[in-house]
Design a protein around this motif. Structure first.
Motif, PDB file in Angstrom:
ATOM      1  N   VAL A 210      58.202 -16.957 -42.959  1.00 31.89           N
ATOM      2  CA  VAL A 210      57.808 -16.537 -41.617  1.00 31.89           C
ATOM      3  C   VAL A 210      58.002 -15.026 -41.538  1.00 31.89           C
ATOM      4  O   VAL A 210      59.137 -14.551 -41.641  1.00 31.89           O
ATOM      5  N   PRO A 211      56.941 -14.253 -41.360  1.00 32.13           N
ATOM      6  CA  PRO A 211      57.093 -12.800 -41.299  1.00 32.13           C
ATOM      7  C   PRO A 211      57.887 -12.365 -40.073  1.00 32.13           C
ATOM      8  O   PRO A 211      57.952 -13.089 -39.068  1.00 32.13           O
ATOM      9  N   ASP A 212      58.469 -11.178 -40.143  1.00 35.37           N
ATOM     10  CA  ASP A 212      59.310 -10.677 -39.053  1.00 35.37           C
ATOM     11  C   ASP A 212      58.586 -10.654 -37.713  1.00 35.37           C
ATOM     12  O   ASP A 212      59.198 -10.926 -36.666  1.00 35.37           O
ATOM     13  N   HIS A 213      57.301 -10.355 -37.726  1.00 29.17           N
ATOM     14  CA  HIS A 213      56.601 -10.217 -36.456  1.00 29.17           C
ATOM     15  C   HIS A 213      56.315 -11.561 -35.780  1.00 29.17           C
ATOM     16  O   HIS A 213      55.839 -11.594 -34.643  1.00 29.17           O
ATOM     17  N   ARG A 214      56.653 -12.653 -36.452  1.00 32.61           N
ATOM     18  CA  ARG A 214      56.496 -13.986 -35.857  1.00 32.61           C
ATOM     19  C   ARG A 214      57.856 -14.619 -35.538  1.00 32.61           C
ATOM     20  O   ARG A 214      57.988 -15.835 -35.461  1.00 32.61           O
ATOM     21  N   SER A 215      58.842 -13.773 -35.304  1.00 37.71           N
ATOM     22  CA  SER A 215      60.185 -14.253 -34.979  1.00 37.71           C
ATOM     23  C   SER A 215      60.828 -13.328 -33.947  1.00 37.71           C
ATOM     24  O   SER A 215      60.540 -12.132 -33.898  1.00 37.71           O
ATOM     25  N   HIS A 216      61.697 -13.906 -33.116  1.00 37.05           N
ATOM     26  CA  HIS A 216      62.457 -13.101 -32.170  1.00 37.05           C
ATOM     27  C   HIS A 216      63.773 -13.789 -31.884  1.00 37.05           C
ATOM     28  O   HIS A 216      63.936 -15.009 -32.096  1.00 37.05           O
ATOM     29  N   SER A 217      64.733 -13.035 -31.380  1.00 37.44           N
ATOM     30  CA  SER A 217      66.030 -13.585 -31.009  1.00 37.44           C
ATOM     31  C   SER A 217      65.929 -14.293 -29.667  1.00 37.44           C
ATOM     32  O   SER A 217      65.374 -13.760 -28.703  1.00 37.44           O
ATOM     33  N   ILE A 218      66.477 -15.494 -29.612  1.00 39.78           N
ATOM     34  CA  ILE A 218      66.583 -16.211 -28.349  1.00 39.78           C
ATOM     35  C   ILE A 218      67.760 -15.677 -27.533  1.00 39.78           C
ATOM     36  O   ILE A 218      67.761 -15.718 -26.308  1.00 39.78           O
ATOM     37  N   VAL A 219      68.742 -15.124 -28.220  1.00 42.33           N
ATOM     38  CA  VAL A 219      69.975 -14.660 -27.582  1.00 42.33           C
ATOM     39  C   VAL A 219      69.845 -13.237 -27.058  1.00 42.33           C
ATOM     40  O   VAL A 219      70.220 -12.943 -25.921  1.00 42.33           O
ATOM     41  N   ASP A 220      69.318 -12.348 -27.881  1.00 50.27           N
ATOM     42  CA  ASP A 220      69.295 -10.924 -27.560  1.00 50.27           C
ATOM     43  C   ASP A 220      68.291 -10.647 -26.440  1.00 50.27           C
ATOM     44  O   ASP A 220      67.085 -10.853 -26.611  1.00 50.27           O
ATOM     45  N   TYR A 221      68.778 -10.192 -25.309  1.00 53.48           N
ATOM     46  CA  TYR A 221      67.930  -9.925 -24.148  1.00 53.48           C
ATOM     47  C   TYR A 221      67.446  -8.483 -24.206  1.00 53.48           C
ATOM     48  O   TYR A 221      68.194  -7.551 -23.918  1.00 53.48           O
ATOM     49  N   THR A 222      66.200  -8.306 -24.598  1.00 51.17           N
ATOM     50  CA  THR A 222      65.598  -6.979 -24.662  1.00 51.17           C
ATOM     51  C   THR A 222      64.492  -6.862 -23.621  1.00 51.17           C
ATOM     52  O   THR A 222      63.762  -7.817 -23.363  1.00 51.17           O
ATOM     53  N   MET A 223      64.362  -5.687 -23.031  1.00 51.91           N
ATOM     54  CA  MET A 223      63.352  -5.459 -22.001  1.00 51.91           C
ATOM     55  C   MET A 223      61.966  -5.254 -22.592  1.00 51.91           C
ATOM     56  O   MET A 223      60.970  -5.712 -22.051  1.00 51.91           O
ATOM     57  N   GLY A 224      61.901  -4.565 -23.721  1.00 46.36           N
ATOM     58  CA  GLY A 224      60.600  -4.251 -24.297  1.00 46.36           C
ATOM     59  C   GLY A 224      59.850  -3.250 -23.434  1.00 46.36           C
ATOM     60  O   GLY A 224      60.401  -2.634 -22.515  1.00 46.36           O
ATOM     61  N   TYR A 225      58.583  -3.081 -23.712  1.00 43.67           N
ATOM     62  CA  TYR A 225      57.773  -2.107 -22.994  1.00 43.67           C
ATOM     63  C   TYR A 225      56.510  -2.741 -22.414  1.00 43.67           C
ATOM     64  O   TYR A 225      55.596  -2.054 -21.990  1.00 43.67           O
ATOM     65  N   GLY A 226      56.490  -4.071 -22.398  1.00 44.69           N
ATOM     66  CA  GLY A 226      55.311  -4.760 -21.918  1.00 44.69           C
ATOM     67  C   GLY A 226      55.298  -4.906 -20.409  1.00 44.69           C
ATOM     68  O   GLY A 226      56.136  -4.352 -19.691  1.00 44.69           O
ATOM     69  N   PRO A 227      54.345  -5.684 -19.888  1.00 43.16           N
ATOM     70  CA  PRO A 227      54.239  -5.912 -18.445  1.00 43.16           C
ATOM     71  C   PRO A 227      55.497  -6.555 -17.865  1.00 43.16           C
ATOM     72  O   PRO A 227      56.316  -7.142 -18.581  1.00 43.16           O
ATOM     73  N   LEU A 228      55.597  -6.489 -16.571  1.00 43.59           N
ATOM     74  CA  LEU A 228      56.794  -6.877 -15.841  1.00 43.59           C
ATOM     75  C   LEU A 228      57.272  -8.277 -16.200  1.00 43.59           C
ATOM     76  O   LEU A 228      58.459  -8.494 -16.436  1.00 43.59           O
ATOM     77  N   THR A 229      56.399  -9.251 -16.239  1.00 44.65           N
ATOM     78  CA  THR A 229      56.815 -10.644 -16.410  1.00 44.65           C
ATOM     79  C   THR A 229      57.553 -10.897 -17.716  1.00 44.65           C
ATOM     80  O   THR A 229      58.367 -11.809 -17.814  1.00 44.65           O
ATOM     81  N   TYR A 230      57.305 -10.062 -18.744  1.00 45.21           N
ATOM     82  CA  TYR A 230      57.937 -10.268 -20.042  1.00 45.21           C
ATOM     83  C   TYR A 230      59.248  -9.501 -20.174  1.00 45.21           C
ATOM     84  O   TYR A 230      59.849  -9.490 -21.253  1.00 45.21           O
ATOM     85  N   ARG A 231      59.712  -8.899 -19.076  1.00 49.78           N
ATOM     86  CA  ARG A 231      60.995  -8.202 -19.076  1.00 49.78           C
ATOM     87  C   ARG A 231      62.138  -9.126 -18.660  1.00 49.78           C
ATOM     88  O   ARG A 231      63.282  -8.707 -18.579  1.00 49.78           O
ATOM     89  N   LEU A 232      61.824 -10.356 -18.362  1.00 51.02           N
ATOM     90  CA  LEU A 232      62.821 -11.320 -17.899  1.00 51.02           C
ATOM     91  C   LEU A 232      63.516 -11.996 -19.082  1.00 51.02           C
ATOM     92  O   LEU A 232      62.974 -12.051 -20.187  1.00 51.02           O
ATOM     93  N   PRO A 233      64.722 -12.532 -18.885  1.00 49.83           N
ATOM     94  CA  PRO A 233      65.457 -13.180 -19.980  1.00 49.83           C
ATOM     95  C   PRO A 233      64.759 -14.451 -20.465  1.00 49.83           C
ATOM     96  O   PRO A 233      64.303 -15.266 -19.651  1.00 49.83           O
ATOM     97  N   PHE A 234      64.703 -14.644 -21.762  1.00 49.44           N
ATOM     98  CA  PHE A 234      64.022 -15.794 -22.351  1.00 49.44           C
ATOM     99  C   PHE A 234      64.597 -17.108 -21.850  1.00 49.44           C
ATOM    100  O   PHE A 234      63.861 -17.997 -21.391  1.00 49.44           O
ATOM    101  N   ASN A 235      65.928 -17.269 -21.943  1.00 46.35           N
ATOM    102  CA  ASN A 235      66.526 -18.552 -21.571  1.00 46.35           C
ATOM    103  C   ASN A 235      66.278 -18.890 -20.108  1.00 46.35           C
ATOM    104  O   ASN A 235      66.017 -20.044 -19.762  1.00 46.35           O
ATOM    105  N   GLN A 236      66.346 -17.893 -19.248  1.00 45.38           N
ATOM    106  CA  GLN A 236      66.129 -18.172 -17.828  1.00 45.38           C
ATOM    107  C   GLN A 236      64.709 -18.656 -17.566  1.00 45.38           C
ATOM    108  O   GLN A 236      64.495 -19.617 -16.830  1.00 45.38           O
TER     109      GLN A 236
END
Length: 401
Positions: A210-236
């Protein structure tokens, strides 16, 4: 067959989406028994959800989606859960993944939706697999249970695995997007409720890259630089979707209970008709209170979190710990409400022909989902308030020594 809408490529309002969901309820209720018997949601239902635009609600605009706030998705689930629990559960699982692509490197979305932006992805986030880091990605292996709606997913599946260091210390819990050709499905979904979700076991064939770009941390809460809706915590966002469909199951029981009780006569001589019985009234009123309170918590959590996202600020840990229990306590409240009503349905409620028991069984199974683990989460919040901090790899990655 469902509700076919026009111009779904035009972004609808949240109210329009909820109205489309409400219009489907009679049709969904009519087919709910057949869905359970088949142990799978039919392709026609998935297609009806597509035509209504439900899978686009959380999909990034870059790949044809509406890029809406999770509240819109939650409210649709709260409606659909009233009709056919298994169908609504499939939408919940298969529709939340579009939001997850907003957390990934854009190359993942480009690869999946290059030719068809309606392709769906399955998941099983439980850390059942084994993973090891290699140059440019990860090697993943294992078997994952309960991958709901996986028969409808040509795009592969998000699978969970924990990452450990050489000393066995947990470093992360990650999600890995695996291609469909890299795993097989095992038909072992024989269960007491939500039988129509087709939640089969998924087994990866050997060890896959699985290449790196097809994986992300479920734990690490990052804001990123995308649109507003994707700045929210994954688990929530993910846990809130599960809780929202559970609210739908419970409200479906209210619908059926009212229909059941209004014309019913008391079997005891001289007793009031059921609708005049104060105990029936009390149970219904308190059941609705529990359900509405659970619903209000979900919406309050997403409203408050959105205010932080709008300021491009992370949701504070103090709030996230509280939200964790607010959301995970939903099934307990909704099942309690459902059981209160079921008890007053007396002998009529136990027959398979009575849809009340189908809704109750759906609540029973949903309450066992890991996102509804209010016991451990209550202790987690209590410990946090008593100054004991939070366990590693729940809200944050472990601190480096």
């Amino acid at each position: 067959m469902g509700v076919v809408t026009e111009n779904v490529s035009v972004k609808p309002t949240m109210d329009e989406l909820v109205a489309r969901a409400a219009a489907m309820l009679p049709w969904l209720r009519e087919q709910a028994d057949a869905v359970e018997a088949a142990r799978s949601v039919p392709p026609e239902t998935i297609q009806a959800f597509r035509e209504a635009g439900f899978f686009k609600i959380l999909q990034p605009a870059a790949w044809g989606g509406y890029e809406m706030n999770p509240e819109a998705f939650y409210r649709v689930l709260m409606e659909l859960g009233r009709g056919c629990p298994s169908s609504a559960w499939n939408l919940m699982i298969l529709g939340i993944h579009q939001w997850e692509f907003g957390k990934l490197d854009p190359r993942a979305g480009d690869e999946l939706w290059a030719e068809d932006q309606e392709i769906l992805v399955a998941s099983s986030y439980a850390p059942c697999g084994k993973v090891r880091k290699v140059n440019g990605g990860w090697m993943l292996s294992g078997t994952w249970p309960t991958s709901s709606g996986s028969d409808h997913c040509e795009g592969g599946a998000f699978l969970g695995a924990r990452v450990f260091d050489d000393d066995g210390n947990m470093l992360d819990h990650r999600s890995f997007l695996v291609r469909r050709e890299d795993y097989e499905l095992i038909d072992d979904w024989y269960v007491v409720g939500l039988a129509g979700t087709g939640s089969k076991t998924l087994r990866v064939k050997g060890e896959v890259f699985v290449p790196d770009h097809r994986s992300h941390s479920i734990v690490d809460y990052t804001m990123g630089y995308g649109p507003l809706t994707y700045r929210l915590p994954f688990n929530q966002v993910f846990f809130g979707a599960v809780s929202s469909v559970v609210v739908g199951f419970a409200n479906g029981m209210v619908d059926l209970f009212v229909e059941h009780m209004k014309p019913r006569q008391n079997v005891f001589v001289g007793g009031p008709v059921a609708a005049q019985n104060p105990f029936v009234q009390e149970k219904l009123g308190n059941a609705v209170l529990l359900i509405r309170s659970a619903r209000a918590r979900i919406l309050q959590c997403i409203h408050e979190s959105t205010m932080y996202a709008e300021r491009n600020q992370p949701v504070p840990l103090d709030l996230r710990v509280h939200y964790f229990l607010d959301i995970q306590g939903v099934a307990k409240d909704c099942f309690t409400a459902g059981h209160m009503m079921f008890k007053k349905s007396s002998a009529r409620g136990v027959f398979n022909s009575n849809p009340l028991q189908r809704q109750l069984r759906a609540l029973l199974v949903a309450a066992n989902h890991i996102t509804q683990n209010e016991d451990d989460t209550s202790a987690l919040l209590g410990g946090y308030l008593l100054g004991q901090g939070v366990p590693p790899c729940v809200f944050e990655l472990p601190q480096a020594n």
